[in-house]
Design an enzyme around this catalytic site. Structure first.
Site, PDB file in Angstrom:
ATOM      1  N   HIS A 137     -23.578  -1.368 -56.919  1.00 17.26           N
ATOM      2  CA  HIS A 137     -23.833  -2.426 -55.935  1.00 17.26           C
ATOM      3  C   HIS A 137     -23.394  -2.006 -54.535  1.00 17.26           C
ATOM      4  CE1 HIS A 137     -23.477  -6.260 -53.788  1.00 17.26           C
ATOM      5  NE2 HIS A 137     -24.283  -6.786 -54.715  1.00 17.26           N
ATOM      6  N   ARG A 138     -22.202  -1.470 -54.392  1.00 19.16           N
ATOM      7  CA  ARG A 138     -21.642  -0.929 -53.150  1.00 19.16           C
ATOM      8  C   ARG A 138     -21.138  -1.975 -52.159  1.00 19.16           C
ATOM      9  NH1 ARG A 138     -24.231   3.365 -49.713  1.00 19.16           N
ATOM     10  NH2 ARG A 138     -25.843   1.807 -49.367  1.00 19.16           N
ATOM     11  N   ASP A 139     -21.452  -3.247 -52.336  1.00 19.09           N
ATOM     12  CA  ASP A 139     -20.996  -4.257 -51.371  1.00 19.09           C
ATOM     13  C   ASP A 139     -20.568  -5.537 -52.079  1.00 19.09           C
ATOM     14  OD1 ASP A 139     -20.373  -5.210 -48.836  1.00 19.09           O
ATOM     15  OD2 ASP A 139     -22.378  -6.023 -48.482  1.00 19.09           O
ATOM     16  N   LEU A 140     -19.803  -5.370 -53.151  1.00 23.35           N
ATOM     17  CA  LEU A 140     -19.317  -6.533 -53.887  1.00 23.35           C
ATOM     18  C   LEU A 140     -18.198  -7.189 -53.092  1.00 23.35           C
ATOM     19  CD1 LEU A 140     -20.043  -7.736 -56.673  1.00 23.35           C
ATOM     20  CD2 LEU A 140     -18.044  -6.549 -57.586  1.00 23.35           C
ATOM     21  N   ASN A 142     -20.848 -12.497 -51.721  1.00 24.08           N
ATOM     22  CA  ASN A 142     -21.985 -12.035 -52.522  1.00 24.08           C
ATOM     23  C   ASN A 142     -21.876 -12.478 -53.976  1.00 24.08           C
ATOM     24  OD1 ASN A 142     -23.338 -10.813 -50.445  1.00 24.08           O
ATOM     25  ND2 ASN A 142     -22.568  -8.747 -50.867  1.00 24.08           N
TER      26      ASN A 142
END
Length: 284
Positions: A42-45, A49
């Site tokens: 995901h990289r942007d948890l 979000n």
């Protein structure tokens, strides 16, 4: 999708209970297992979000999700993601792995419990520096969750638990907290120092320790003596005199005569070649 984000709920209600944080974390971990099995990170948890829908937490915004092993830099010196929830390898521009999302989930759960980032506040540069070089501040995280969240926030990806391990452990914590059971080694709230008896022996439960559950067997008896577990300790039991068969009255006074010496059990002879002199068994 109906439901507030985790960020909005915490902003409105403050830090969540340990049982709620563990339940949300277990569901998110289980979702990440499926995401990672598809080869995606995901990289942007982060809290904004995550939607708390009636059917359970949902991870959204896969706009910057990349395949496992991809770099995290869009151009030199710029990392993709939200400061305070990025993993150290993202800040350095190293390859992302499922462990990258585990770090972000750990920071997210810490926020849910404390209503604050584990790396504080400041400019993007300050936050990124703390993520790479400083330890997270977890003073407001419940004791039941703190060790696991700290493991998620390890600087080295190899030191973090997998999403599957995280899911299983968080489910256990959620079940225990929902039943009000103390975690192993967790201090009890409201416990003060023990008092000391005139004999110098402490009484009561030690400060900061939950009372142990009584188990069957000899150690279940908290008093001394054969009948302590039934409310008859040695201090309250009168000395036993000689008895006569079926007599309920006072014991008769024995007549004069020599008092026989008490019998003593003979020591067991040593077993040749076994355990040394005087021993009759070995702990093999």
């Amino acid at each position: 999708m109906p439901g507030p984000s985790l960020h909005d709920r915490v902003a409105e209600e403050g830090g969540l209970r340990a049982a709620d944080v563990a339940s949300i974390g277990a569901a998110l971990s289980e979702g990440l297992v499926a995401v990672h099995e598809a080869g995606v990170v995901h990289r942007d948890l982060k809290p904004s979000n995550i939607l708390l829908s009636p059917k359970g937490p949902r991870i959204i915004d896969f706009g910057i999700a990349w395949a496992t092993g991809a770099s995290t830099l869009t151009h030199v010196g710029t990392a993709v993601g939200s400061p305070g929830f990025l993993a150290p390898e993202q800040v350095r521009g190293a390859a992302v792995t499922p462990a990258t999302d585990v770090f972000s989930l750990g920071a997210t759960l810490a926020y849910a419990a404390m209503a604050d980032s584990p790396f504080g506040h400041g400019s993007s540069e300050v936050m990124l520096y703390r993520v790479v070089h400083e330890e997270p501040q977890l003073h407001g995280v419940p004791d039941a969750l703190a060790p696991l969240i700290r493991a998620c926030l390890a600087k080295d990806p190899e030191d973090r638990p997998s999403t599957l391990q995280l899911s299983m452990r968080l489910k256990e914590i959620a079940a225990r907290e929902a039943q009000g059971l103390p975690s192993p080694g967790r201090p009890c709230s409201g416990s003060g120092p023990r008092s000391v008896t005139p004999s110098g022996r402490p009484s009561g439960t030690p400060s900061g320790t939950c009372p142990a559950v009584r188990r069957s067997g000899p150690r279940a008896r908290w008093g001394a003596g054969e009948g302590a577990g039934r409310g008859a300790g040695p201090a309250s039991r009168p000395s036993a005199g000689p008895r006569t068969g079926g007599s309920r009255g006072p014991s008769p006074v024995p007549g004069p005569g020599p008092v026989p010496a008490p019998r003593r059990r003979a020591a067991a002879p040593p077993i040749p070649g076994c355990c040394g002199s005087g021993s009759s068994s070995s702990w093999s």
